[in-house]
Design a protein around this motif. Structure first.
Motif, PDB file in Angstrom:
ATOM      1  N   HIS A  65       0.835  -1.196   0.000  1.00 26.50           N
ATOM      2  CA  HIS A  65       0.000   0.000   0.000  1.00 26.50           C
ATOM      3  C   HIS A  65       0.879   1.259   0.000  1.00 26.50           C
ATOM      4  CE1 HIS A  65      -3.600   2.368   0.710  1.00 26.50           C
ATOM      5  NE2 HIS A  65      -2.990   2.962   1.716  1.00 26.50           N
ATOM      6  N   ILE A  66       1.930   1.252   0.799  1.00 27.00           N
ATOM      7  CA  ILE A  66       2.848   2.391   0.847  1.00 27.00           C
ATOM      8  C   ILE A  66       3.533   2.583  -0.500  1.00 27.00           C
ATOM      9  CG2 ILE A  66       5.027   3.215   1.864  1.00 27.00           C
ATOM     10  CD1 ILE A  66       4.035   1.871   4.505  1.00 27.00           C
ATOM     11  N   VAL A  67       4.009   1.498  -1.086  1.00 29.36           N
ATOM     12  CA  VAL A  67       4.668   1.585  -2.398  1.00 29.36           C
ATOM     13  C   VAL A  67       3.689   2.105  -3.444  1.00 29.36           C
ATOM     14  CG1 VAL A  67       5.711   0.214  -4.266  1.00 29.36           C
ATOM     15  CG2 VAL A  67       6.410  -0.164  -1.890  1.00 29.36           C
ATOM     16  N   ASP A  68       2.453   1.632  -3.424  1.00 27.84           N
ATOM     17  CA  ASP A  68       1.446   2.117  -4.372  1.00 27.84           C
ATOM     18  C   ASP A  68       1.227   3.624  -4.224  1.00 27.84           C
ATOM     19  OD1 ASP A  68       1.161  -0.465  -5.312  1.00 27.84           O
ATOM     20  OD2 ASP A  68      -0.708  -0.848  -4.217  1.00 27.84           O
ATOM     21  N   ARG A  69       1.180   4.112  -2.986  1.00 27.82           N
ATOM     22  CA  ARG A  69       1.000   5.558  -2.763  1.00 27.82           C
ATOM     23  C   ARG A  69       2.193   6.345  -3.295  1.00 27.82           C
ATOM     24  NH1 ARG A  69      -2.377   3.938  -3.406  1.00 27.82           N
ATOM     25  NH2 ARG A  69      -4.082   3.190  -2.242  1.00 27.82           N
ATOM     26  N   ILE A  70       3.395   5.805  -3.129  1.00 24.44           N
ATOM     27  CA  ILE A  70       4.600   6.471  -3.651  1.00 24.44           C
ATOM     28  C   ILE A  70       4.552   6.526  -5.174  1.00 24.44           C
ATOM     29  CG2 ILE A  70       7.111   6.255  -3.911  1.00 24.44           C
ATOM     30  CD1 ILE A  70       7.111   5.120  -1.012  1.00 24.44           C
ATOM     31  N   VAL A  71       4.128   5.431  -5.798  1.00 21.01           N
ATOM     32  CA  VAL A  71       4.017   5.392  -7.263  1.00 21.01           C
ATOM     33  C   VAL A  71       3.001   6.422  -7.739  1.00 21.01           C
ATOM     34  CG1 VAL A  71       3.247   3.968  -9.212  1.00 21.01           C
ATOM     35  CG2 VAL A  71       4.807   3.015  -7.517  1.00 21.01           C
ATOM     36  N   GLU A  72       1.855   6.494  -7.066  1.00 21.39           N
ATOM     37  CA  GLU A  72       0.836   7.484  -7.440  1.00 21.39           C
ATOM     38  C   GLU A  72       1.369   8.901  -7.289  1.00 21.39           C
ATOM     39  OE1 GLU A  72      -2.760   6.826  -5.229  1.00 21.39           O
ATOM     40  OE2 GLU A  72      -2.903   4.751  -5.919  1.00 21.39           O
ATOM     41  N   ALA A  73       2.087   9.164  -6.207  1.00 24.41           N
ATOM     42  CA  ALA A  73       2.651  10.493  -5.992  1.00 24.41           C
ATOM     43  C   ALA A  73       3.687  10.826  -7.065  1.00 24.41           C
ATOM     44  CB  ALA A  73       3.286  10.586  -4.603  1.00 24.41           C
ATOM     45  N   ALA A  74       4.494   9.858  -7.438  1.00 27.31           N
ATOM     46  CA  ALA A  74       5.504  10.083  -8.477  1.00 27.31           C
ATOM     47  C   ALA A  74       4.837  10.356  -9.822  1.00 27.31           C
ATOM     48  CB  ALA A  74       6.439   8.876  -8.576  1.00 27.31           C
ATOM     49  N   LYS A  75       3.757   9.624 -10.115  1.00 29.63           N
ATOM     50  CA  LYS A  75       3.049   9.847 -11.377  1.00 29.63           C
ATOM     51  C   LYS A  75       2.417  11.229 -11.426  1.00 29.63           C
ATOM     52  CE  LYS A  75       1.966   5.086 -12.631  1.00 29.63           C
ATOM     53  NZ  LYS A  75       0.908   4.077 -12.783  1.00 29.63           N
ATOM     54  N   SER A  76       1.839  11.645 -10.305  1.00 28.91           N
ATOM     55  CA  SER A  76       1.192  12.959 -10.305  1.00 28.91           C
ATOM     56  C   SER A  76       2.225  14.084 -10.324  1.00 28.91           C
ATOM     57  CB  SER A  76       0.257  13.108  -9.109  1.00 28.91           C
ATOM     58  OG  SER A  76       0.991  13.134  -7.915  1.00 28.91           O
ATOM     59  N   ALA A  77       3.443  13.814  -9.842  1.00 24.50           N
ATOM     60  CA  ALA A  77       4.495  14.835  -9.841  1.00 24.50           C
ATOM     61  C   ALA A  77       5.212  14.923 -11.184  1.00 24.50           C
ATOM     62  CB  ALA A  77       5.514  14.538  -8.737  1.00 24.50           C
ATOM     63  N   ALA A  78       5.009  13.928 -12.029  1.00 19.44           N
ATOM     64  CA  ALA A  78       5.703  13.905 -13.318  1.00 19.44           C
ATOM     65  C   ALA A  78       5.108  14.962 -14.245  1.00 19.44           C
ATOM     66  CB  ALA A  78       5.563  12.524 -13.952  1.00 19.44           C
ATOM     67  N   GLY A  79       5.944  15.511 -15.035  1.00 15.72           N
ATOM     68  CA  GLY A  79       5.482  16.509 -16.003  1.00 15.72           C
ATOM     69  C   GLY A  79       5.527  15.948 -17.408  1.00 15.72           C
ATOM     70  N   GLN A  80       5.294  16.817 -18.365  1.00 10.90           N
ATOM     71  CA  GLN A  80       5.380  16.427 -19.771  1.00 10.90           C
ATOM     72  C   GLN A  80       6.866  16.407 -20.146  1.00 10.90           C
ATOM     73  OE1 GLN A  80       2.811  15.543 -21.763  1.00 10.90           O
ATOM     74  NE2 GLN A  80       1.431  15.808 -20.032  1.00 10.90           N
ATOM     75  N   VAL A  81       7.356  15.255 -20.446  1.00  6.02           N
ATOM     76  CA  VAL A  81       8.761  15.123 -20.825  1.00  6.02           C
ATOM     77  C   VAL A  81       8.858  14.273 -22.084  1.00  6.02           C
ATOM     78  CG1 VAL A  81       9.668  15.366 -18.482  1.00  6.02           C
ATOM     79  CG2 VAL A  81       9.051  13.124 -19.312  1.00  6.02           C
ATOM     80  N   PRO A  82       9.860  14.540 -22.903  1.00 11.93           N
ATOM     81  CA  PRO A  82      10.028  13.699 -24.087  1.00 11.93           C
ATOM     82  C   PRO A  82      10.416  12.279 -23.660  1.00 11.93           C
ATOM     83  CG  PRO A  82      11.557  15.580 -24.094  1.00 11.93           C
ATOM     84  CD  PRO A  82      10.844  15.589 -22.803  1.00 11.93           C
ATOM     85  N   ARG A  83       9.894  11.308 -24.399  1.00  9.77           N
ATOM     86  CA  ARG A  83      10.254   9.916 -24.125  1.00  9.77           C
ATOM     87  C   ARG A  83      10.093   9.123 -25.403  1.00  9.77           C
ATOM     88  NH1 ARG A  83       5.112   7.079 -21.405  1.00  9.77           N
ATOM     89  NH2 ARG A  83       3.575   8.173 -22.609  1.00  9.77           N
ATOM     90  N   TYR A  84      10.648   7.957 -25.424  1.00 10.76           N
ATOM     91  CA  TYR A  84      10.532   7.096 -26.591  1.00 10.76           C
ATOM     92  C   TYR A  84       9.211   6.350 -26.561  1.00 10.76           C
ATOM     93  CZ  TYR A  84      15.424   7.871 -27.695  1.00 10.76           C
ATOM     94  OH  TYR A  84      16.616   8.442 -28.030  1.00 10.76           O
ATOM     95  N   GLY A  85       8.536   6.308 -27.701  1.00 11.05           N
ATOM     96  CA  GLY A  85       7.298   5.555 -27.831  1.00 11.05           C
ATOM     97  C   GLY A  85       7.586   4.117 -28.214  1.00 11.05           C
ATOM     98  N   ARG A  86       6.546   3.381 -28.475  1.00 13.93           N
ATOM     99  CA  ARG A  86       6.698   1.953 -28.802  1.00 13.93           C
ATOM    100  C   ARG A  86       7.377   1.726 -30.147  1.00 13.93           C
ATOM    101  NH1 ARG A  86       1.176  -0.819 -26.493  1.00 13.93           N
ATOM    102  NH2 ARG A  86       1.621  -0.266 -24.347  1.00 13.93           N
ATOM    103  N   GLN A  87       7.223   2.662 -31.081  1.00 11.60           N
ATOM    104  CA  GLN A  87       7.853   2.522 -32.385  1.00 11.60           C
ATOM    105  C   GLN A  87       9.244   3.164 -32.422  1.00 11.60           C
ATOM    106  OE1 GLN A  87       4.603   2.274 -32.146  1.00 11.60           O
ATOM    107  NE2 GLN A  87       4.577   0.431 -33.391  1.00 11.60           N
ATOM    108  N   GLY A  88       9.727   3.632 -31.286  1.00 15.53           N
ATOM    109  CA  GLY A  88      11.045   4.230 -31.237  1.00 15.53           C
ATOM    110  C   GLY A  88      11.058   5.715 -31.546  1.00 15.53           C
ATOM    111  N   THR A  89       9.890   6.301 -31.692  1.00 13.26           N
ATOM    112  CA  THR A  89       9.824   7.732 -31.965  1.00 13.26           C
ATOM    113  C   THR A  89       9.751   8.497 -30.651  1.00 13.26           C
ATOM    114  OG1 THR A  89       7.419   7.637 -32.079  1.00 13.26           O
ATOM    115  CG2 THR A  89       8.619   7.357 -34.154  1.00 13.26           C
ATOM    116  N   VAL A  90      10.175   9.754 -30.707  1.00 15.07           N
ATOM    117  CA  VAL A  90      10.123  10.589 -29.508  1.00 15.07           C
ATOM    118  C   VAL A  90       8.748  11.220 -29.430  1.00 15.07           C
ATOM    119  CG1 VAL A  90      11.097  12.601 -28.355  1.00 15.07           C
ATOM    120  CG2 VAL A  90      12.593  11.046 -29.629  1.00 15.07           C
ATOM    121  N   THR A  91       8.122  11.077 -28.262  1.00 12.84           N
ATOM    122  CA  THR A  91       6.795  11.647 -28.053  1.00 12.84           C
ATOM    123  C   THR A  91       6.802  12.432 -26.749  1.00 12.84           C
ATOM    124  OG1 THR A  91       5.999   9.718 -26.856  1.00 12.84           O
ATOM    125  CG2 THR A  91       5.667   9.717 -29.233  1.00 12.84           C
TER     126      THR A  91
END
Length: 142
Positions: A102-128
């Motif tokens: 439960h604690i780990v799940d809350r940390i994951v949720e907090a990390a997801k909500s703190a994340a911003g829009q950042v470039p990353r690789y998609g499934r086809q290898g393109t930057v999104t």
């Protein structure tokens, strides 16, 4: 080894197992105890011996019948004590595991909500552009 000696060895081993389980159950009341690791190692070693003893006894079909009544009664009493200690131990470990998850799940949720829009690789290898989990450091001690 005769049945009486094997039964006395099993009685001693079961007493040790019940004692270890009761000590572990007490330590589980206060998680993060430094005494827990050696106790778990002791419990694992005792369970290995217990499994070996039970396997040896299983090869003797008349084991219980060849024992005096007082030894059979002592083995039954220890079996009940062992079963009770195991049930408590299993419940405490399940609660501790669920609580930790439960604690780990809350940390994951907090990390997801703190994340911003950042470039990353998609499934086809393109930057999104998209949400990405923020890097998080976590104390892994439970």
């Amino acid at each position: 080894m005769n049945a009486t000696i094997r039964a006395h060895n099993l009685i001693d081993l079961m007493q040790d197992l019940v004692s270890v389980l009761e000590r572990e159950n007490a330590l589980l009341e206060r998680p993060r105890s430094s005494d827990l690791t050696p106790l778990v190692e002791e419990k694992q070693a005792l369970f290995k011996l217990y499994e070996d003893q039970i396997a040896a006894i299983a090869q003797e079909p008349d084991f219980a019948a060849s024992l005096p009544d007082e030894i059979n009664d002592r083995l039954k009493d220890l079996a009940y004590a062992f079963d009770d200690a195991m049930k408590v131990n299993r419940r405490k470990l399940e609660i501790l595991t669920k609580s930790s998850q439960h604690i780990v799940d809350r940390i994951v949720e907090a990390a997801k909500s703190a994340a911003g829009q950042v470039p990353r690789y998609g499934r086809q290898g393109t930057v999104t552009e998209g949400r990405s989990a923020a890097p998080v450091a976590m104390n892994q001690e439970v």
